[in-house]
Design a protein around this motif. Structure first.
Motif, PDB file in Angstrom:
ATOM      1  N   MET A   1      18.753  -3.720   8.532  1.00 12.92           N
ATOM      2  CA  MET A   1      17.656  -3.143   8.599  1.00 12.92           C
ATOM      3  C   MET A   1      16.547  -4.248   8.258  1.00 12.92           C
ATOM      4  O   MET A   1      16.480  -5.328   7.584  1.00 12.92           O
ATOM      5  CB  MET A   1      17.834  -2.948   7.468  1.00 12.92           C
ATOM      6  N   ASN A   2      16.068  -4.016   8.958  1.00 11.31           N
ATOM      7  CA  ASN A   2      14.462  -5.006   8.690  1.00 11.31           C
ATOM      8  C   ASN A   2      13.835  -3.757   7.725  1.00 11.31           C
ATOM      9  O   ASN A   2      13.959  -3.028   7.123  1.00 11.31           O
ATOM     10  CB  ASN A   2      13.553  -5.252   9.686  1.00 11.31           C
ATOM     11  N   ALA A   3      12.510  -4.860   7.206  1.00 12.97           N
ATOM     12  CA  ALA A   3      12.100  -4.382   6.023  1.00 12.97           C
ATOM     13  C   ALA A   3      10.831  -3.113   6.573  1.00 12.97           C
ATOM     14  O   ALA A   3      10.907  -2.385   6.130  1.00 12.97           O
ATOM     15  CB  ALA A   3      10.976  -5.789   5.168  1.00 12.97           C
ATOM     16  N   SER A   4      10.448  -3.226   7.486  1.00 15.49           N
ATOM     17  CA  SER A   4      10.219  -1.768   7.759  1.00 15.49           C
ATOM     18  C   SER A   4      10.977  -1.066   8.086  1.00 15.49           C
ATOM     19  O   SER A   4      10.333   0.425   7.525  1.00 15.49           O
ATOM     20  CB  SER A   4       8.832  -1.660   9.336  1.00 15.49           C
ATOM     21  N   ASP A   5      11.647  -0.683   9.099  1.00 15.09           N
ATOM     22  CA  ASP A   5      12.746   0.546   8.210  1.00 15.09           C
ATOM     23  C   ASP A   5      13.233   0.712   6.798  1.00 15.09           C
ATOM     24  O   ASP A   5      13.482   1.881   6.818  1.00 15.09           O
ATOM     25  CB  ASP A   5      13.893   0.326   9.609  1.00 15.09           C
ATOM     26  N   LEU A   6      13.267  -0.175   5.993  1.00 17.25           N
ATOM     27  CA  LEU A   6      13.596   0.094   5.478  1.00 17.25           C
ATOM     28  C   LEU A   6      12.494   0.872   4.028  1.00 17.25           C
ATOM     29  O   LEU A   6      13.142   1.458   2.917  1.00 17.25           O
ATOM     30  CB  LEU A   6      14.092  -1.115   4.012  1.00 17.25           C
ATOM     31  N   LYS A   7      10.695   0.925   4.648  1.00 16.38           N
ATOM     32  CA  LYS A   7      10.096   1.271   4.214  1.00 16.38           C
ATOM     33  C   LYS A   7      10.070   2.648   4.374  1.00 16.38           C
ATOM     34  O   LYS A   7      10.008   3.492   3.860  1.00 16.38           O
ATOM     35  CB  LYS A   7       9.198   0.377   4.302  1.00 16.38           C
ATOM     36  N   LEU A   8      10.497   3.422   6.110  1.00 17.20           N
ATOM     37  CA  LEU A   8      10.664   4.118   6.404  1.00 17.20           C
ATOM     38  C   LEU A   8      11.888   4.987   5.340  1.00 17.20           C
ATOM     39  O   LEU A   8      11.009   6.294   5.365  1.00 17.20           O
ATOM     40  CB  LEU A   8      10.289   4.385   7.490  1.00 17.20           C
ATOM     41  N   LEU A   9      12.456   4.554   5.487  1.00 14.68           N
ATOM     42  CA  LEU A   9      13.664   5.442   4.698  1.00 14.68           C
ATOM     43  C   LEU A   9      12.861   5.660   3.336  1.00 14.68           C
ATOM     44  O   LEU A   9      13.927   6.902   2.794  1.00 14.68           O
ATOM     45  CB  LEU A   9      14.833   4.732   5.155  1.00 14.68           C
ATOM     46  N   ASP A  10      12.566   4.620   2.903  1.00 14.37           N
ATOM     47  CA  ASP A  10      12.496   5.070   0.980  1.00 14.37           C
ATOM     48  C   ASP A  10      11.647   6.429   0.833  1.00 14.37           C
ATOM     49  O   ASP A  10      11.345   6.691   0.456  1.00 14.37           O
ATOM     50  CB  ASP A  10      11.786   3.466   0.893  1.00 14.37           C
ATOM     51  N   PHE A  11      10.846   6.026   2.273  1.00 16.16           N
ATOM     52  CA  PHE A  11       9.144   6.965   1.882  1.00 16.16           C
ATOM     53  C   PHE A  11       9.839   8.405   2.559  1.00 16.16           C
ATOM     54  O   PHE A  11       9.539   9.033   1.500  1.00 16.16           O
ATOM     55  CB  PHE A  11       8.528   6.460   3.197  1.00 16.16           C
ATOM     56  N   SER A  12      10.653   8.141   3.261  1.00 14.15           N
ATOM     57  CA  SER A  12      10.594   9.205   3.854  1.00 14.15           C
ATOM     58  C   SER A  12      11.938  10.185   3.186  1.00 14.15           C
ATOM     59  O   SER A  12      11.846  11.334   2.458  1.00 14.15           O
ATOM     60  CB  SER A  12      12.060   9.191   5.086  1.00 14.15           C
ATOM     61  N   LEU A  13      13.057   9.390   1.907  1.00 13.90           N
ATOM     62  CA  LEU A  13      13.778   9.968   1.631  1.00 13.90           C
ATOM     63  C   LEU A  13      13.312  10.684  -0.065  1.00 13.90           C
ATOM     64  O   LEU A  13      13.696  11.717  -0.906  1.00 13.90           O
ATOM     65  CB  LEU A  13      14.705   9.116   0.503  1.00 13.90           C
ATOM     66  N   VAL A  68       3.539   8.097  -2.256  1.00 18.13           N
ATOM     67  CA  VAL A  68       1.760   7.754  -1.853  1.00 18.13           C
ATOM     68  C   VAL A  68       1.880   5.999  -1.952  1.00 18.13           C
ATOM     69  O   VAL A  68       1.005   5.346  -1.053  1.00 18.13           O
ATOM     70  CB  VAL A  68       0.789   8.114  -2.801  1.00 18.13           C
ATOM     71  N   SER A  69       2.277   5.481  -3.404  1.00 20.83           N
ATOM     72  CA  SER A  69       2.015   4.010  -3.389  1.00 20.83           C
ATOM     73  C   SER A  69       2.557   3.547  -2.609  1.00 20.83           C
ATOM     74  O   SER A  69       2.193   2.647  -2.714  1.00 20.83           O
ATOM     75  CB  SER A  69       2.420   4.164  -5.155  1.00 20.83           C
ATOM     76  N   SER A  70       3.890   3.793  -1.972  1.00 23.55           N
ATOM     77  CA  SER A  70       4.674   2.557  -0.785  1.00 23.55           C
ATOM     78  C   SER A  70       3.072   1.903  -0.538  1.00 23.55           C
ATOM     79  O   SER A  70       3.688   0.971   0.657  1.00 23.55           O
ATOM     80  CB  SER A  70       5.947   3.499  -0.582  1.00 23.55           C
ATOM     81  N   TYR A  71       2.914   2.717   0.495  1.00 22.84           N
ATOM     82  CA  TYR A  71       1.510   2.659   1.075  1.00 22.84           C
ATOM     83  C   TYR A  71       0.296   1.576   1.109  1.00 22.84           C
ATOM     84  O   TYR A  71      -0.556   1.385   1.355  1.00 22.84           O
ATOM     85  CB  TYR A  71       0.685   3.465   2.468  1.00 22.84           C
ATOM     86  N   LEU A  72       0.403   2.022  -0.965  1.00 27.89           N
ATOM     87  CA  LEU A  72      -0.693   1.078  -1.137  1.00 27.89           C
ATOM     88  C   LEU A  72      -0.289  -0.075  -1.639  1.00 27.89           C
ATOM     89  O   LEU A  72       0.674  -0.773  -2.464  1.00 27.89           O
ATOM     90  CB  LEU A  72      -1.493   1.577  -2.878  1.00 27.89           C
ATOM     91  N   ARG A  73      -1.387  -1.454  -1.601  1.00 31.10           N
ATOM     92  CA  ARG A  73      -0.684  -2.906  -1.240  1.00 31.10           C
ATOM     93  C   ARG A  73      -0.656  -3.459  -3.051  1.00 31.10           C
ATOM     94  O   ARG A  73      -0.253  -3.961  -3.518  1.00 31.10           O
ATOM     95  CB  ARG A  73      -1.887  -3.714  -0.499  1.00 31.10           C
ATOM     96  N   CYS A  74      -1.812  -2.805  -3.806  1.00 35.73           N
ATOM     97  CA  CYS A  74      -1.574  -3.082  -4.758  1.00 35.73           C
ATOM     98  C   CYS A  74      -0.042  -3.101  -5.581  1.00 35.73           C
ATOM     99  O   CYS A  74      -0.178  -3.931  -6.821  1.00 35.73           O
ATOM    100  CB  CYS A  74      -2.851  -2.698  -5.599  1.00 35.73           C
ATOM    101  N   LEU A  75       0.367  -1.416  -5.538  1.00 39.32           N
ATOM    102  CA  LEU A  75       1.273  -1.239  -5.947  1.00 39.32           C
ATOM    103  C   LEU A  75       2.331  -1.376  -5.649  1.00 39.32           C
ATOM    104  O   LEU A  75       3.956  -1.414  -6.171  1.00 39.32           O
ATOM    105  CB  LEU A  75       1.360  -0.062  -5.968  1.00 39.32           C
ATOM    106  N   LEU A  76       3.058  -1.685  -4.559  1.00 40.34           N
ATOM    107  CA  LEU A  76       3.910  -2.455  -3.463  1.00 40.34           C
ATOM    108  C   LEU A  76       4.047  -3.413  -3.823  1.00 40.34           C
ATOM    109  O   LEU A  76       5.788  -4.137  -3.882  1.00 40.34           O
ATOM    110  CB  LEU A  76       3.563  -2.479  -1.504  1.00 40.34           C
ATOM    111  N   THR A  77       3.252  -4.638  -4.624  1.00 41.63           N
ATOM    112  CA  THR A  77       4.036  -5.747  -5.009  1.00 41.63           C
ATOM    113  C   THR A  77       4.364  -5.636  -6.398  1.00 41.63           C
ATOM    114  O   THR A  77       5.286  -6.108  -7.062  1.00 41.63           O
ATOM    115  CB  THR A  77       2.781  -6.698  -4.973  1.00 41.63           C
ATOM    116  N   LYS A  78       4.621  -4.803  -6.957  1.00 39.70           N
ATOM    117  CA  LYS A  78       5.136  -4.295  -7.978  1.00 39.70           C
ATOM    118  C   LYS A  78       6.704  -3.401  -8.095  1.00 39.70           C
ATOM    119  O   LYS A  78       6.917  -2.521  -8.689  1.00 39.70           O
ATOM    120  CB  LYS A  78       4.829  -3.221  -9.789  1.00 39.70           C
ATOM    121  N   ALA A  79       7.507  -4.980  -7.735  1.00 39.75           N
ATOM    122  CA  ALA A  79       8.955  -4.365  -6.715  1.00 39.75           C
ATOM    123  C   ALA A  79       9.906  -3.826  -8.654  1.00 39.75           C
ATOM    124  O   ALA A  79      10.839  -3.542  -8.075  1.00 39.75           O
ATOM    125  CB  ALA A  79       9.584  -5.246  -6.014  1.00 39.75           C
TER     126      ALA A  79
END
Length: 174
Positions: A1-13, A68-79
């Protein structure tokens, strides 16, 4: 699973879990039943139900914030932040589910050793509504457990596996 699919799954869940949390909260809060023999039974009479409602409310707000923050770059780096909060909320959701299951078990079966009788005999509507709230809460718990796994994967995939030196078979024979 690539990163964009994982991001979409995360956002959808994260968006998928919000209605289940809100529905279980609404059912629990609006649940009451009056009995002429024993009086009125309401949500606020039980600490375990209050705990489930509080945890579900926190989880719903967090899920919206995280989506919402999954699409904000400033918070996305806070894994680490998402990993930690996803883990904590998953465990809190499990404990609130356990509290609701215990409450329903005692309500349906009672505890003869401490002379508690079954409450669902007298308050059947109250108990059946709580079963619906439990089903919705279990779906939300499953979603949060998957989200906890996704956030762990997203964090730890950045690191190399630990180095384990291999044994040379020729060294064993000497």
């Amino acid at each position: 699973m690539n990163a964009s699919d994982l991001k979409l799954l995360d956002f959808s869940l994260r968006l998928f879990v919000i209605p289940f949390n809100i529905a279980s909260i609404w059912i629990a809060i609006n649940n009451s039943q009056d009995n002429s023999d024993y009086g009125k039974l309401e949500f606020h009479d039980f600490v375990g139900l209050k705990y489930m409602v509080c945890v579900s409310a926190i989880a719903a707000v967090y899920a919206l914030f995280a989506a919402v923050s999954s699409y904000l770059r400033c918070l996305l780096t806070k894994a680490w932040l998402f990993f930690f909060t996803d883990q904590v909320l998953a465990y809190l959701m499990v404990t609130s589910m356990a509290a609701l299951v215990e409450f329903l078990y005692l309500a349906y079966n009672g505890d003869q050793m401490v002379s508690w009788s079954s409450g669902c005999v007298s308050y059947g509507k109250f108990c059946s509504r709580l079963k619906i709230a439990l089903i919705l809460h279990v779906i939300a718990v499953c979603c949060f457990l998957v989200l906890a796994l996704i956030s762990a994967y997203r964090l730890f995939r950045r690191f190399d596996p630990p180095y384990v030196p291999s044994k040379d078979p020729q060294q064993d024979t000497t």
